[in-house]
Design a protein around this motif. Structure first.
Motif, PDB file in Angstrom:
ATOM      1  N   PRO A 193       5.948   1.183 -15.702  1.00 37.22           N
ATOM      2  CA  PRO A 193       5.468   0.646 -14.421  1.00 37.22           C
ATOM      3  C   PRO A 193       4.696   1.687 -13.606  1.00 37.22           C
ATOM      4  O   PRO A 193       5.145   2.827 -13.455  1.00 37.22           O
ATOM      5  CB  PRO A 193       6.752   0.238 -13.703  1.00 37.22           C
ATOM      6  CG  PRO A 193       7.776   0.093 -14.780  1.00 37.22           C
ATOM      7  CD  PRO A 193       7.412   1.124 -15.808  1.00 37.22           C
ATOM      8  N   VAL A 194       3.563   1.262 -13.095  1.00 38.63           N
ATOM      9  CA  VAL A 194       2.796   2.089 -12.166  1.00 38.63           C
ATOM     10  C   VAL A 194       2.729   1.418 -10.789  1.00 38.63           C
ATOM     11  O   VAL A 194       2.287   2.031  -9.813  1.00 38.63           O
ATOM     12  CB  VAL A 194       1.374   2.351 -12.691  1.00 38.63           C
ATOM     13  CG1 VAL A 194       1.417   3.179 -13.965  1.00 38.63           C
ATOM     14  CG2 VAL A 194       0.615   1.050 -12.914  1.00 38.63           C
ATOM     15  N   GLU A 195       3.166   0.157 -10.756  1.00 37.33           N
ATOM     16  CA  GLU A 195       3.155  -0.574  -9.484  1.00 37.33           C
ATOM     17  C   GLU A 195       4.061  -1.790  -9.618  1.00 37.33           C
ATOM     18  O   GLU A 195       4.448  -2.191 -10.730  1.00 37.33           O
ATOM     19  CB  GLU A 195       1.735  -1.001  -9.110  1.00 37.33           C
ATOM     20  CG  GLU A 195       1.556  -1.390  -7.663  1.00 37.33           C
ATOM     21  CD  GLU A 195       2.084  -0.326  -6.712  1.00 37.33           C
ATOM     22  OE1 GLU A 195       3.243  -0.465  -6.275  1.00 37.33           O
ATOM     23  OE2 GLU A 195       1.363   0.645  -6.422  1.00 37.33           O
ATOM     24  N   GLU A 240       8.984  -0.463  -4.944  1.00 36.76           N
ATOM     25  CA  GLU A 240       9.813  -1.398  -5.711  1.00 36.76           C
ATOM     26  C   GLU A 240      11.003  -1.856  -4.870  1.00 36.76           C
ATOM     27  O   GLU A 240      11.315  -3.065  -4.806  1.00 36.76           O
ATOM     28  CB  GLU A 240      10.322  -0.742  -6.996  1.00 36.76           C
ATOM     29  CG  GLU A 240      11.206  -1.686  -7.811  1.00 36.76           C
ATOM     30  CD  GLU A 240      11.928  -1.002  -8.964  1.00 36.76           C
ATOM     31  OE1 GLU A 240      12.491  -1.740  -9.809  1.00 36.76           O
ATOM     32  OE2 GLU A 240      11.957   0.237  -9.008  1.00 36.76           O
ATOM     33  N   HIS A 241      11.678  -0.909  -4.228  1.00 38.62           N
ATOM     34  CA  HIS A 241      12.849  -1.240  -3.407  1.00 38.62           C
ATOM     35  C   HIS A 241      12.499  -2.267  -2.331  1.00 38.62           C
ATOM     36  O   HIS A 241      13.213  -3.263  -2.146  1.00 38.62           O
ATOM     37  CB  HIS A 241      13.398   0.030  -2.753  1.00 38.62           C
ATOM     38  CG  HIS A 241      14.405  -0.244  -1.666  1.00 38.62           C
ATOM     39  ND1 HIS A 241      15.708  -0.615  -1.922  1.00 38.62           N
ATOM     40  CD2 HIS A 241      14.278  -0.218  -0.302  1.00 38.62           C
ATOM     41  CE1 HIS A 241      16.346  -0.806  -0.786  1.00 38.62           C
ATOM     42  NE2 HIS A 241      15.507  -0.561   0.203  1.00 38.62           N
ATOM     43  N   LYS A 288       0.837  -1.201   0.000  1.00 37.44           N
ATOM     44  CA  LYS A 288       0.000   0.000   0.000  1.00 37.44           C
ATOM     45  C   LYS A 288       0.876   1.257   0.000  1.00 37.44           C
ATOM     46  O   LYS A 288       1.952   1.277   0.609  1.00 37.44           O
ATOM     47  CB  LYS A 288      -0.917   0.025   1.226  1.00 37.44           C
ATOM     48  CG  LYS A 288      -2.032  -1.006   1.196  1.00 37.44           C
ATOM     49  CD  LYS A 288      -2.931  -0.854   2.419  1.00 37.44           C
ATOM     50  CE  LYS A 288      -4.108  -1.814   2.373  1.00 37.44           C
ATOM     51  NZ  LYS A 288      -4.995  -1.675   3.557  1.00 37.44           N
ATOM     52  N   ALA A 289       0.391   2.298  -0.648  1.00 36.37           N
ATOM     53  CA  ALA A 289       1.123   3.577  -0.695  1.00 36.37           C
ATOM     54  C   ALA A 289       0.858   4.350   0.594  1.00 36.37           C
ATOM     55  O   ALA A 289       0.114   5.334   0.616  1.00 36.37           O
ATOM     56  CB  ALA A 289       0.689   4.386  -1.913  1.00 36.37           C
ATOM     57  N   VAL A 290       1.479   3.882   1.681  1.00 35.93           N
ATOM     58  CA  VAL A 290       1.246   4.474   3.004  1.00 35.93           C
ATOM     59  C   VAL A 290       2.577   4.902   3.611  1.00 35.93           C
ATOM     60  O   VAL A 290       3.647   4.395   3.252  1.00 35.93           O
ATOM     61  CB  VAL A 290       0.536   3.477   3.942  1.00 35.93           C
ATOM     62  CG1 VAL A 290      -0.880   3.198   3.470  1.00 35.93           C
ATOM     63  CG2 VAL A 290       1.329   2.165   4.043  1.00 35.93           C
ATOM     64  N   ASN A 291       2.503   5.825   4.549  1.00 31.93           N
ATOM     65  CA  ASN A 291       3.661   6.268   5.318  1.00 31.93           C
ATOM     66  C   ASN A 291       3.233   6.373   6.773  1.00 31.93           C
ATOM     67  O   ASN A 291       2.488   7.271   7.149  1.00 31.93           O
ATOM     68  CB  ASN A 291       4.173   7.616   4.806  1.00 31.93           C
ATOM     69  CG  ASN A 291       5.452   8.057   5.526  1.00 31.93           C
ATOM     70  OD1 ASN A 291       5.847   7.466   6.538  1.00 31.93           O
ATOM     71  ND2 ASN A 291       6.096   9.091   5.020  1.00 31.93           N
ATOM     72  N   PHE A 292       3.697   5.423   7.593  1.00 31.89           N
ATOM     73  CA  PHE A 292       3.358   5.412   9.012  1.00 31.89           C
ATOM     74  C   PHE A 292       4.518   5.911   9.873  1.00 31.89           C
ATOM     75  O   PHE A 292       4.497   5.747  11.084  1.00 31.89           O
ATOM     76  CB  PHE A 292       2.966   4.004   9.455  1.00 31.89           C
ATOM     77  CG  PHE A 292       1.669   3.509   8.853  1.00 31.89           C
ATOM     78  CD1 PHE A 292       0.547   4.319   8.816  1.00 31.89           C
ATOM     79  CD2 PHE A 292       1.586   2.226   8.343  1.00 31.89           C
ATOM     80  CE1 PHE A 292      -0.646   3.861   8.282  1.00 31.89           C
ATOM     81  CE2 PHE A 292       0.393   1.760   7.800  1.00 31.89           C
ATOM     82  CZ  PHE A 292      -0.727   2.575   7.766  1.00 31.89           C
ATOM     83  N   SER A 301       5.402   5.220   0.425  1.00 35.25           N
ATOM     84  CA  SER A 301       4.597   6.283  -0.181  1.00 35.25           C
ATOM     85  C   SER A 301       4.897   6.531  -1.653  1.00 35.25           C
ATOM     86  O   SER A 301       4.067   7.110  -2.361  1.00 35.25           O
ATOM     87  CB  SER A 301       4.772   7.581   0.608  1.00 35.25           C
ATOM     88  OG  SER A 301       6.150   7.966   0.635  1.00 35.25           O
ATOM     89  N   THR A 302       6.081   6.119  -2.143  1.00 28.24           N
ATOM     90  CA  THR A 302       6.408   6.350  -3.552  1.00 28.24           C
ATOM     91  C   THR A 302       6.586   5.027  -4.274  1.00 28.24           C
ATOM     92  O   THR A 302       6.878   3.985  -3.652  1.00 28.24           O
ATOM     93  CB  THR A 302       7.697   7.171  -3.694  1.00 28.24           C
ATOM     94  OG1 THR A 302       8.819   6.378  -3.263  1.00 28.24           O
ATOM     95  CG2 THR A 302       7.621   8.450  -2.874  1.00 28.24           C
TER      96      THR A 302
END
Length: 514
Positions: free
Chosen positions: A104-106, A65-66, A49-53, A59-60
């Motif tokens: 790539p988008v995901e 990918e990394h 998920k594109a989240v930042n906790f 988030s990116t």
């Protein structure tokens, strides 16, 4: 990704035509607070998920990918049959194309899908998770930790200051859930417990670091991340996104398993796992930090479950369920902060009398630490538990060292609030007297559990014994009988005799009720 793009991704990945291999329909979607997992039959695909906790940042696209590649590389050694590849997902018009790297988008992590009933969590829910599973699990995790990496950089995460950063972050990130999933009292008293630990036990934390107990661990070791597949226990889904969650005390991993079983009402299975691990590693010192990490792991489960309450993609009913689950975990984290009273149980009896079998069962009932003299002896001698000891391991001097160390550990752990079972022959009045005197000096309750059986039963048991840490053989019995010293009149009031050829389980139940 925008919310509409996420919805489109989910919708397309739930369609059979998205994949280049046959799939089972319907495609199941499992959602956690950080990922979507699509189960297609032979394969599973995980999308982050594109989240930042804060402690986790996906988030990116570049970061996702990394960490997909990081997760693959970290888990493949422990579960090579499960972790396969990282694949791009590209946008072409209104279609998403799996495996296309043109735009790539995901990214998705491709894994071999194993049956859900292979998960330890599912096995537990089906009533199939056994004490034998947990013994095997204890050995697997002990070997995993023995082989896991440590170095100066990894050990740097074991300083009290570094450990405290994660604890403080947990409390900061959960203040918002006071009154929603935990009470003000629970929050304050749980935090006070960890604050006291940092203030009073700094030397212990430093000692753990100096003794190389800070290693590259799993970081998220609970029943949903363990499976029994292809006839072996496999650990998967290691923490790839946060070094402080992975470069930790080995007891951090152990606490996660024990806490998960406690939360499921299976303290007995957690006890089997814990005692097996401790016996394999000899890391009884680690019990000094276990309650600290038990509370921490329950609190983390509460925290990550609480995050679902603020996730716009999560349905309302799921949020209601999450609120209840989080509340249960917050309560458990708080319960671990409470002080317990220790006690000492001494086993006694000839080899083959059933001491260890009875002690193992009693440990599960009491939640006790089971200390076997055979294991303590081999750790003192520096030989593997599955290796037969040479004659020098059984000299009078080594016997004394073994009983001294056994008692030293027992008193230390009982003072910390653990029930402790000292499992040895205790056939000499001197050994028993020393234990009784030290327990009394530390105001610890002590009792003696004497196991007995006819001599022919003892011989049969010893001759059929295999794959056990004990080296006892039938030719020792005559000498043991001749040298065993009877209980003194003063000892008699502490002794309960158990005939292990009878229904000793019911005898134990009566004993634990008294």
């Amino acid at each position: 990704m925008s919310q509409s793009a996420i919805s489109d991704l989910i919708n397309q990945m739930k369609q059979p035509e998205f994949y280049f291999h046959p799939v089972q329909t319907p495609i199941d979607l499992i959602q956690t607070h950080v990922s979507y997992v699509f189960l297609t039959g032979d394969y599973a695909y995980k999308v982050k998920k594109a989240v930042n906790f804060g402690f986790l940042d996906f988030s990116t696209l570049e970061k996702r990918e990394h960490f997909c590649w990081q997760e693959l590389q970290m888990n493949k050694p422990q579960a090579p049959e499960i972790y396969l590849n990282v694949l791009p997902i590209s946008q072409k018009g209104d279609r998403l194309i799996l495996g296309d790297d043109s735009q790539p988008v995901e990214y998705t992590l491709k894994m071999r899908q194993f049956p859900q009933d292979a998960l330890f969590s599912t096995r537990f829910e089906q009533g199939k998770l056994t004490a034998t599973d947990m013994e095997n699990m204890g050995r697997v995790v002990a070997q995993f930790h023995a082989q896991s990496q440590t170095n100066d950089y990894i050990r740097s995460f074991g300083t009290p200051t570094k450990i405290r950063e994660a604890f403080d972050e947990n409390y900061q990130q959960t203040e918002n859930y006071i009154g929603r999933a935990q009470t003000q009292q629970q929050f304050q008293e749980t935090k006070q417990f960890s604050d006291r630990f940092f203030a009073q036990r700094e030397a212990l934390l430093e000692q753990r670091r100096e003794n190389n107990r800070i290693r590259e661990c799993h970081g998220d070791l609970h029943l949903r991340n363990i499976c029994l597949w292809q006839d072996k226990i496999q650990l998967f889904d290691r923490i790839e996104f946060n070094e402080p969650f992975r470069f930790v005390d080995v007891m951090y991993d152990i606490a996660f398993v024990v806490m998960d079983l406690d939360a499921r009402g299976a303290k007995d299975l957690g006890n089997v796992f814990l005692n097996t691990y401790l016996e394999q590693t000899g890391d009884w010192q680690g019990l000094g930090v276990l309650p600290f990490y038990l509370s921490r792991q329950a609190y983390v489960r509460a925290k990550v479950t609480s995050f679902l309450l603020d996730d716009l993609a999560v349905p309302e009913q799921t949020k209601q369920d999450a609120a209840k689950t989080a509340a249960d975990y917050y309560r458990l984290a708080w319960d671990y902060t409470k002080t317990n009273s220790g006690q000492v149980v001494i086993m006694s009896g000839l080899s083959g009398s059933g001491k260890s079998t009875v002690a193992r069962q009693l440990a599960q009932q009491l939640g006790a630490i089971h200390l076997r003299s055979d294991a303590v002896r081999k750790h003192l001698g520096g030989i593997p538990l599955d290796q037969k000891g040479a004659d020098e391991l059984y000299t009078p001097e080594m016997n004394q060292k073994t009983y001294d160390r056994l008692l030293e550990l027992g008193i230390m752990l009982a003072q910390q609030g653990f029930p402790v079972i000292l499992d040895a022959k205790y056939d000499r009045q001197a050994f028993r007297g020393d234990a009784i005197a030290k327990a009394q000096a530390h105001q610890l309750p002590l009792r003696i559990l004497h196991c007995s059986a006819p001599i022919e039963v003892l011989r049969d048991r010893l001759s059929s014994r295999t794959e056990d840490v004990s080296d006892a053989t039938t030719d020792l019995l005559s000498r043991q009988q001749a040298t065993a010293e009877p209980f003194t009149e003063a000892e008699q009031s502490l002794v309960t005799t158990v005939d292990t050829t009878q229904n000793w389980q019911s005898q134990l139940e009566k004993m634990t009720r008294n």
